[in-house]
Scaffold this motif. Structure first.
Motif, PDB file in Angstrom:
ATOM      1  N   MET A   1       0.989  -1.240   0.093  1.00 40.92           N
ATOM      2  CA  MET A   1      -0.204  -0.079   0.046  1.00 40.92           C
ATOM      3  C   MET A   1       0.824   1.328  -0.023  1.00 40.92           C
ATOM      4  N   ALA A   2       0.504   2.111  -0.809  1.00 42.26           N
ATOM      5  CA  ALA A   2       1.353   3.274  -1.048  1.00 42.26           C
ATOM      6  C   ALA A   2       0.994   4.399   0.189  1.00 42.26           C
ATOM      7  N   ARG A   3       2.181   4.855   0.703  1.00 43.51           N
ATOM      8  CA  ARG A   3       1.826   5.982   1.836  1.00 43.51           C
ATOM      9  C   ARG A   3       1.272   7.105   1.314  1.00 43.51           C
ATOM     10  N   LYS A   4       0.380   7.874   2.024  1.00 45.22           N
ATOM     11  CA  LYS A   4      -0.139   9.061   1.892  1.00 45.22           C
ATOM     12  C   LYS A   4       0.707  10.110   2.171  1.00 45.22           C
ATOM     13  N   LEU A   5       0.996  11.038   1.139  1.00 46.30           N
ATOM     14  CA  LEU A   5       2.001  12.145   1.483  1.00 46.30           C
ATOM     15  C   LEU A   5       1.099  13.383   2.150  1.00 46.30           C
ATOM     16  N   PRO A   6       1.579  14.133   2.824  1.00 42.63           N
ATOM     17  CA  PRO A   6       0.888  15.423   3.180  1.00 42.63           C
ATOM     18  C   PRO A   6       0.705  16.283   2.020  1.00 42.63           C
ATOM     19  N   PRO A   7      -0.019  17.135   2.051  1.00 37.33           N
ATOM     20  CA  PRO A   7      -0.164  18.115   1.007  1.00 37.33           C
ATOM     21  C   PRO A   7       1.140  18.959   0.464  1.00 37.33           C
ATOM     22  N   ALA A   8       1.132  19.010  -0.841  1.00 32.36           N
ATOM     23  CA  ALA A   8       2.307  19.282  -1.494  1.00 32.36           C
ATOM     24  C   ALA A   8       3.063  20.801  -0.666  1.00 32.36           C
ATOM     25  N   LYS A   9       2.061  21.624  -0.591  1.00 32.31           N
ATOM     26  CA  LYS A   9       2.425  22.966  -0.026  1.00 32.31           C
ATOM     27  C   LYS A   9       2.928  22.776   1.576  1.00 32.31           C
ATOM     28  N   ASP A  10       2.667  21.707   2.115  1.00 33.35           N
ATOM     29  CA  ASP A  10       3.014  21.465   3.581  1.00 33.35           C
ATOM     30  C   ASP A  10       4.411  21.139   3.593  1.00 33.35           C
ATOM     31  N   TRP A  11       5.495  21.834   3.394  1.00 37.04           N
ATOM     32  CA  TRP A  11       6.723  21.325   3.449  1.00 37.04           C
ATOM     33  C   TRP A  11       7.306  21.251   4.925  1.00 37.04           C
ATOM     34  N   TRP A  19       9.581  16.522  -1.372  1.00 35.70           N
ATOM     35  CA  TRP A  19       9.652  17.875  -1.754  1.00 35.70           C
ATOM     36  C   TRP A  19       9.275  18.038  -3.456  1.00 35.70           C
ATOM     37  N   ASN A  20       8.278  18.779  -3.901  1.00 32.86           N
ATOM     38  CA  ASN A  20       8.403  18.935  -5.243  1.00 32.86           C
ATOM     39  C   ASN A  20       8.152  20.447  -5.582  1.00 32.86           C
ATOM     40  N   VAL A  21       7.934  20.997  -7.070  1.00 31.67           N
ATOM     41  CA  VAL A  21       7.857  22.327  -7.163  1.00 31.67           C
ATOM     42  C   VAL A  21       7.249  23.292  -6.154  1.00 31.67           C
ATOM     43  N   HIS A  22       5.945  22.560  -5.828  1.00 31.81           N
ATOM     44  CA  HIS A  22       4.966  23.270  -5.157  1.00 31.81           C
ATOM     45  C   HIS A  22       5.428  23.421  -3.757  1.00 31.81           C
ATOM     46  N   THR A  23       5.978  22.280  -2.988  1.00 29.29           N
ATOM     47  CA  THR A  23       6.620  22.468  -1.693  1.00 29.29           C
ATOM     48  C   THR A  23       7.640  23.341  -1.699  1.00 29.29           C
ATOM     49  N   PHE A  24       8.710  23.471  -2.621  1.00 25.86           N
ATOM     50  CA  PHE A  24       9.551  24.469  -2.710  1.00 25.86           C
ATOM     51  C   PHE A  24       9.021  25.875  -2.701  1.00 25.86           C
ATOM     52  N   HIS A  25       8.139  26.200  -3.488  1.00 26.15           N
ATOM     53  CA  HIS A  25       7.559  27.457  -3.676  1.00 26.15           C
ATOM     54  C   HIS A  25       6.841  27.690  -2.253  1.00 26.15           C
TER      55      HIS A  25
END
Length: 126
Positions: A1-11, A19-25
Motif C-alpha cells: 500500500m502506498a503511503r499518503k503524503l501530506p499536501p504538497a505545500k505543507d513543507w 518535496w516538489n516544485v509546489h513544496t519548494f515554492h
C-alpha cells in the motif's frame, strides 16, 4: 500500500525527499516572509520560476536545491530597492553558490568512498 503524503505545500510535514516544485515554492514564500518581512514574488511569472525549480530539482536533487536556497537567503543583503530575493534571481545570478554546494557535495561523496575503500581494504587484510 502506498503511503499518503501530506499536501504538497505543507513543507513542514513532508520529508525533503518528497518535496516538489509546489513544496519548494511554499518554503520560499514562508522563509522569505520570515527572513525579510516582505511578501515573496516570483521571477517574472510563477510558471517561469516553476520551470527553473523543476529543472534544478531534476538535475541536482532536493537536498542541493534546499541548501542552495538556504545559502542564498543567508548571504543576501536586502536594500531599499531590493528588499527580497526570489528563486529565479538565485538560479540565474547566484550560480556560484550552487557550484560551491555541488563541489562540497562531490568532496563529501569522495571522502565517504575513500573511507569505505579503507574499510574494505582492512576487511580483506584480516
Amino acid at each position: 500500500m502506498a503511503r499518503k503524503l501530506p499536501p504538497a505545500k505543507d513543507w513542514k510535514a513532508r520529508e525533503l525527499k518528497d518535496w516538489n516544485v509546489h513544496t519548494f515554492h511554499a518554503y520560499l514564500m514562508d522563509e522569505h516572509k520570515r527572513l525579510f518581512r516582505v511578501p515573496y514574488y516570483p521571477f517574472g511569472a510563477w510558471g517561469i520560476e516553476q520551470k527553473m525549480l523543476k529543472t534544478c530539482i531534476a538535475e541536482y536533487g532536493q537536498q542541493v536545491v534546499k541548501e542552495f536556497i538556504d545559502t542564498c537567503f543567508k548571504e543576501y543583503k536586502p536594500n531599499p530597492n531590493y528588499p527580497g530575493i526570489n528563486f529565479g534571481f538565485m538560479f540565474k545570478y547566484k550560480n556560484n553558490v550552487l557550484q560551491r554546494i555541488i563541489l562540497e557535495q562531490a568532496k563529501q561523496k569522495a571522502r565517504e568512498e575513500l573511507t569505505q575503500d579503507a574499510i574494505d581494504v582492512d576487511d580483506d587484510w584480516i
